[in-house]
Design a protein around this motif. Structure first.
Motif, PDB file in Angstrom:
ATOM      1  N   VAL A 207      44.342  46.542  37.670  1.00  0.00           N
ATOM      2  CA  VAL A 207      44.036  46.016  38.993  1.00  0.00           C
ATOM      3  C   VAL A 207      42.588  45.542  39.070  1.00  0.00           C
ATOM      4  CG1 VAL A 207      43.441  48.304  39.895  1.00  0.00           C
ATOM      5  CG2 VAL A 207      44.162  46.515  41.470  1.00  0.00           C
ATOM      6  N   GLU A 208      42.388  44.401  39.716  1.00  0.00           N
ATOM      7  CA  GLU A 208      41.062  43.928  40.091  1.00  0.00           C
ATOM      8  C   GLU A 208      40.839  44.298  41.558  1.00  0.00           C
ATOM      9  OE1 GLU A 208      40.373  39.888  37.514  1.00  0.00           O
ATOM     10  OE2 GLU A 208      42.090  39.902  38.876  1.00  0.00           O
ATOM     11  N   PHE A 209      39.595  44.571  41.934  1.00  0.00           N
ATOM     12  CA  PHE A 209      39.323  44.914  43.315  1.00  0.00           C
ATOM     13  C   PHE A 209      39.554  43.717  44.231  1.00  0.00           C
ATOM     14  CE2 PHE A 209      35.977  45.050  46.730  1.00  0.00           C
ATOM     15  CZ  PHE A 209      36.690  45.887  47.567  1.00  0.00           C
ATOM     16  N   MET A 210      38.927  42.608  43.940  1.00  0.00           N
ATOM     17  CA  MET A 210      38.984  41.416  44.782  1.00  0.00           C
ATOM     18  C   MET A 210      39.189  40.194  43.905  1.00  0.00           C
ATOM     19  SD  MET A 210      35.864  39.744  47.095  1.00  0.00           S
ATOM     20  CE  MET A 210      35.618  41.209  48.082  1.00  0.00           C
ATOM     21  N   ASN A 211      39.973  39.247  44.367  1.00  0.00           N
ATOM     22  CA  ASN A 211      40.114  38.006  43.632  1.00  0.00           C
ATOM     23  C   ASN A 211      38.865  37.152  43.833  1.00  0.00           C
ATOM     24  OD1 ASN A 211      41.988  35.976  42.187  1.00  0.00           O
ATOM     25  ND2 ASN A 211      41.200  34.805  43.925  1.00  0.00           N
ATOM     26  N   GLU A 212      38.197  36.832  42.725  1.00  0.00           N
ATOM     27  CA  GLU A 212      37.044  35.926  42.700  1.00  0.00           C
ATOM     28  C   GLU A 212      35.958  36.290  43.717  1.00  0.00           C
ATOM     29  OE1 GLU A 212      38.695  31.971  42.947  1.00  0.00           O
ATOM     30  OE2 GLU A 212      39.603  32.129  40.954  1.00  0.00           O
ATOM     31  N   PRO A 213      35.301  37.430  43.516  1.00  0.00           N
ATOM     32  CA  PRO A 213      34.255  37.841  44.456  1.00  0.00           C
ATOM     33  C   PRO A 213      33.044  36.923  44.472  1.00  0.00           C
ATOM     34  CG  PRO A 213      34.271  39.279  42.528  1.00  0.00           C
ATOM     35  CD  PRO A 213      35.500  38.422  42.445  1.00  0.00           C
ATOM     36  N   MET A 249      44.258  50.645  34.711  1.00  0.00           N
ATOM     37  CA  MET A 249      43.034  50.011  34.223  1.00  0.00           C
ATOM     38  C   MET A 249      42.326  49.296  35.366  1.00  0.00           C
ATOM     39  SD  MET A 249      43.993  48.216  30.579  1.00  0.00           S
ATOM     40  CE  MET A 249      42.311  47.601  30.407  1.00  0.00           C
ATOM     41  N   VAL A 250      41.008  49.444  35.421  1.00  0.00           N
ATOM     42  CA  VAL A 250      40.197  48.722  36.394  1.00  0.00           C
ATOM     43  C   VAL A 250      39.617  47.495  35.707  1.00  0.00           C
ATOM     44  CG1 VAL A 250      38.132  48.768  37.852  1.00  0.00           C
ATOM     45  CG2 VAL A 250      39.633  50.773  37.729  1.00  0.00           C
ATOM     46  N   LEU A 251      39.944  46.321  36.223  1.00  0.00           N
ATOM     47  CA  LEU A 251      39.421  45.062  35.715  1.00  0.00           C
ATOM     48  C   LEU A 251      38.342  44.565  36.668  1.00  0.00           C
ATOM     49  CD1 LEU A 251      42.835  43.260  35.009  1.00  0.00           C
ATOM     50  CD2 LEU A 251      41.588  44.813  33.493  1.00  0.00           C
ATOM     51  N   GLY A 252      37.391  43.831  36.139  1.00  0.00           N
ATOM     52  CA  GLY A 252      36.392  43.270  37.035  1.00  0.00           C
ATOM     53  C   GLY A 252      35.309  42.538  36.270  1.00  0.00           C
ATOM     54  N   PRO A 253      34.549  41.713  36.967  1.00  0.00           N
ATOM     55  CA  PRO A 253      34.680  41.455  38.406  1.00  0.00           C
ATOM     56  C   PRO A 253      35.678  40.356  38.775  1.00  0.00           C
ATOM     57  CG  PRO A 253      32.728  40.375  37.553  1.00  0.00           C
ATOM     58  CD  PRO A 253      33.317  41.140  36.398  1.00  0.00           C
ATOM     59  N   GLY A 254      36.221  39.617  37.804  1.00  0.00           N
ATOM     60  CA  GLY A 254      37.159  38.531  38.120  1.00  0.00           C
ATOM     61  C   GLY A 254      36.452  37.320  38.685  1.00  0.00           C
ATOM     62  N   SER A 255      35.288  37.018  38.123  1.00  0.00           N
ATOM     63  CA  SER A 255      34.434  35.948  38.655  1.00  0.00           C
ATOM     64  C   SER A 255      34.877  34.561  38.228  1.00  0.00           C
ATOM     65  CB  SER A 255      32.993  36.166  38.183  1.00  0.00           C
ATOM     66  OG  SER A 255      32.475  37.375  38.658  1.00  0.00           O
ATOM     67  N   ILE A 256      34.359  33.585  38.936  1.00  0.00           N
ATOM     68  CA  ILE A 256      34.563  32.182  38.587  1.00  0.00           C
ATOM     69  C   ILE A 256      33.378  31.383  39.120  1.00  0.00           C
ATOM     70  CG2 ILE A 256      35.798  31.522  40.697  1.00  0.00           C
ATOM     71  CD1 ILE A 256      37.638  29.798  38.913  1.00  0.00           C
ATOM     72  N   GLY A 257      33.076  30.262  38.483  1.00  0.00           N
ATOM     73  CA  GLY A 257      32.176  29.291  39.077  1.00  0.00           C
ATOM     74  C   GLY A 257      30.810  29.124  38.478  1.00  0.00           C
ATOM     75  N   GLU A 258      30.355  30.048  37.622  1.00  0.00           N
ATOM     76  CA  GLU A 258      28.988  29.903  37.112  1.00  0.00           C
ATOM     77  C   GLU A 258      28.794  28.699  36.206  1.00  0.00           C
ATOM     78  OE1 GLU A 258      28.189  34.209  38.358  1.00  0.00           O
ATOM     79  OE2 GLU A 258      29.954  33.096  37.783  1.00  0.00           O
ATOM     80  N   THR A 259      29.852  28.239  35.556  1.00  0.00           N
ATOM     81  CA  THR A 259      29.707  27.106  34.643  1.00  0.00           C
ATOM     82  C   THR A 259      30.214  25.802  35.257  1.00  0.00           C
ATOM     83  OG1 THR A 259      31.845  27.627  33.613  1.00  0.00           O
ATOM     84  CG2 THR A 259      29.871  28.587  32.618  1.00  0.00           C
ATOM     85  N   THR A 260      30.480  25.823  36.576  1.00  0.00           N
ATOM     86  CA  THR A 260      30.897  24.611  37.280  1.00  0.00           C
ATOM     87  C   THR A 260      30.044  24.440  38.514  1.00  0.00           C
ATOM     88  OG1 THR A 260      32.521  25.713  38.702  1.00  0.00           O
ATOM     89  CG2 THR A 260      33.275  25.019  36.527  1.00  0.00           C
ATOM     90  N   ALA A 261      30.385  23.444  39.318  1.00  0.00           N
ATOM     91  CA  ALA A 261      29.597  23.152  40.510  1.00  0.00           C
ATOM     92  C   ALA A 261      29.816  24.146  41.638  1.00  0.00           C
ATOM     93  CB  ALA A 261      29.918  21.742  41.007  1.00  0.00           C
TER      94      ALA A 261
END
Length: 522
Positions: A207-213, A249-261
């Motif tokens: 499980v991830e806590f939040m989708n795309e924090p 299992m704890v997954l995280g942070p589930g990030s996106i966007g650092e390599t795009t605009a």
């Protein structure tokens, strides 16, 4: 110089140039590979190749409007969750879709063929989804939520996962409705979801806590939500999991966007700040990757002409390298999971459903397996233009057939096939065959073939299309399609004797070498 002598000189130059071209062609390097000697790089999870079913597909709601409305026409019926869309989303980009029928026999058959896999049920919509507290589902979501997940629908997810030999991955509700009066995240919704899942014999594996924090505001977080608020909430979430669900299992942070605009947004929260605020607690480092957003959200994005370019394909490496550096700093030695990826965000471009995107799909799997990523979840299994299956008919798209070949031929032991100019080459021990090796040769050149020299007999499986933007794909020259009663076709190989194997322009070839006798594959 006379005209005659000039003519002779011109002819001489032309002949010399022609001879040079012929010599260059004759001396063009042939790629020689000895499958028996390829060294072992590492291993991947048996469920490495996985997929997403968006939470909004389960509940029903407004998802990315297809480019061809006639192909997947939205229902005209009013719906409980029809208003569910990312915060601030342009309503013109979305269309209502009925809940996916996870009991559909074709859907289950095709998903089971990719087993074992992880089934991720999440997405931006999951952040604001309320889980019903009884079998009586509220007609509208309670305050602070944007959608309702009924117990019947969630049971459908569990039944589907069981039928497809998939392990469930999900994320929590984190919108204002899941918080107390002071804005602190509460575990009530999470406890209810886990308890019901176990009560009917189901299991949530991770499980991830939040989708795309990193895009928390777009995901419906409270106004002014920042890294400090995330860190506080994440610690409470981890404490809940460790106490109540220690096997998850704890997954995280589930990030996106650092390599795009995406990070240009004033609401963007950097992953570095998220990790610094949340502290330790993850069992695996998860991230998302899209090389771009689709033209429905940002006109002028990469065109089909760029789909086979190294710049486009290498975006996978750039994103991975960025998040690996953060993993190394904040969560060293934790495995990396890519829990959401596809051709482009916002549902994919029109050509995401064609053979053209199969190159990106398989090249991405090859690159990330080689890099040691343990799980790659394609978005989606059967929704919008980037689905592996057509949303309306559930018939396989080209990337599904590619996924099926990967599943049958590529094992969990990754070998080092080296780096070769002119072709992307990957190697794994063959699934289910001791000592055997499978090579994946991807020729992204649209006009020139590449020659691969092997010292032993191989079995060839070549994917091609008459038109790169076709939804029909051929295997060794025969169109792939379902048979009667949705039977999968027989994947017949072509035997290639020792020597040269030609990899045609803009084709993808799996080569299995049964007699490789590679010691890494014993």
């Amino acid at each position: 110089m006379t005209r005659s002598s000039g003519f002779k000189v011109g002819i001489g130059i032309a002949i010399t140039a022609l001879v040079g071209i012929q010599k260059a062609a004759a001396q063009a390097p042939t790629l020689s590979v000895d499958p028996s000697r390829l060294p072992r790089l590492g291993t991947i999870d048996a469920r490495f190749q996985s997929y997403n079913v968006e939470m909004v597909e389960v509940t029903g709601g407004r998802f990315w409007k297809p480019y061809n409305p006639s192909a997947s026409a939205p229902s005209a019926r009013g719906a409980d969750n029809a208003g569910n869309m990312p915060a601030g989303g342009n309503p013109d980009l979305f269309a209502y879709r009925e809940p996916i029928d996870l009991s559909n026999r074709r859907l289950r058959t095709l998903a089971a063929a990719l087993a074992p896999a992880y089934l991720r049920v999440s997405g931006t919509w999951a952040n604001g989804t309320y889980f019903a507290e009884s079998d009586e589902t509220p007609a509208t979501p309670p305050g602070g939520f944007s959608a309702v997940l009924s117990r019947e629908r969630w049971k459908g997810v569990i039944d589907f996962a069981r039928a497809a030999s998939a392990e469930i991955v999900t994320s929590m509700a984190t919108s204002p409705g899941a918080r107390d009066a002071t804005g602190l995240w509460q575990s009530d919704q999470a406890r209810r979801l886990f308890a019901y899942t176990k009560s009917i014999g189901g299991r949530i594996a991770a499980v991830e806590f939040m989708n795309e924090p990193t895009l928390a505001a777009m995901g419906g977080a409270p106004k002014g939500y920042d890294a400090a608020a995330y860190g506080r909430d994440f610690k409470a979430f981890v404490a809940f999991i460790r106490t109540s669900e220690p096997d998850v299992m704890v997954l995280g942070p589930g990030s996106i966007g650092e390599t795009t605009a995406s990070q240009s947004s004033t609401d963007f929260i950097s992953t570095r700040n998220l990790l610094a605020a949340s502290g330790p607690g993850i069992d695996a480092f998860s991230y998302h990757h899209y090389g771009a957003v689709s033209q429905r959200c940002a006109p002028g994005q990469p065109t089909p002409e760029a789909a086979l370019s190294e710049a486009w394909l290498a975006s996978t490496d750039r994103t991975f390298a960025y998040y690996r550096s953060l993993r190394d700093e904040f969560a060293p030695d934790k495995p990396m999971w890519l829990t959401e990826t596809a051709e482009a965000a916002c549902g994919g471009n029109p050509w995401a459903s064609t053979f053209l995107d199969t190159f990106r799909y398989l090249d991405q799997l090859g690159r990330l397996a080689k890099a040691g990523v343990q799980m790659v979840a394609h978005n989606t299994l059967a929704a919008s233009d980037y689905g592996l299956l057509d949303e309306k008919t559930l018939r396989p798209r080209p990337s599904y057939w590619a996924a099926l070949l990967w599943r049958r031929l590529m094992g969990t032991i990754v070998l080092d096939a080296g780096t070769h100019h002119g072709m992307h080459l990957y190697a794994h021990c063959r699934r289910g065959a001791r000592g055997a090796v499978t090579l994946l040769a991807i020729n992204t050149d649209r006009t020139n073939a590449v020659t691969l020299r092997l010292p032993v007999t191989s079995e060839r499986y070549t994917l091609s299309a008459d038109d790169l933007q076709s939804v029909e794909v051929k295997l060794n020259g025969t169109a792939l399609k379902l048979g009667p009663n949705d039977e999968l076709p027989r994947f017949a190989a072509v035997t290639s004797p020792p020597g040269s194997v030609e990899i045609g322009p803009a084709t993808i070839t799996f080569l299995t070498v049964g007699e490789a006798k590679n010691p890494a594959c014993d």
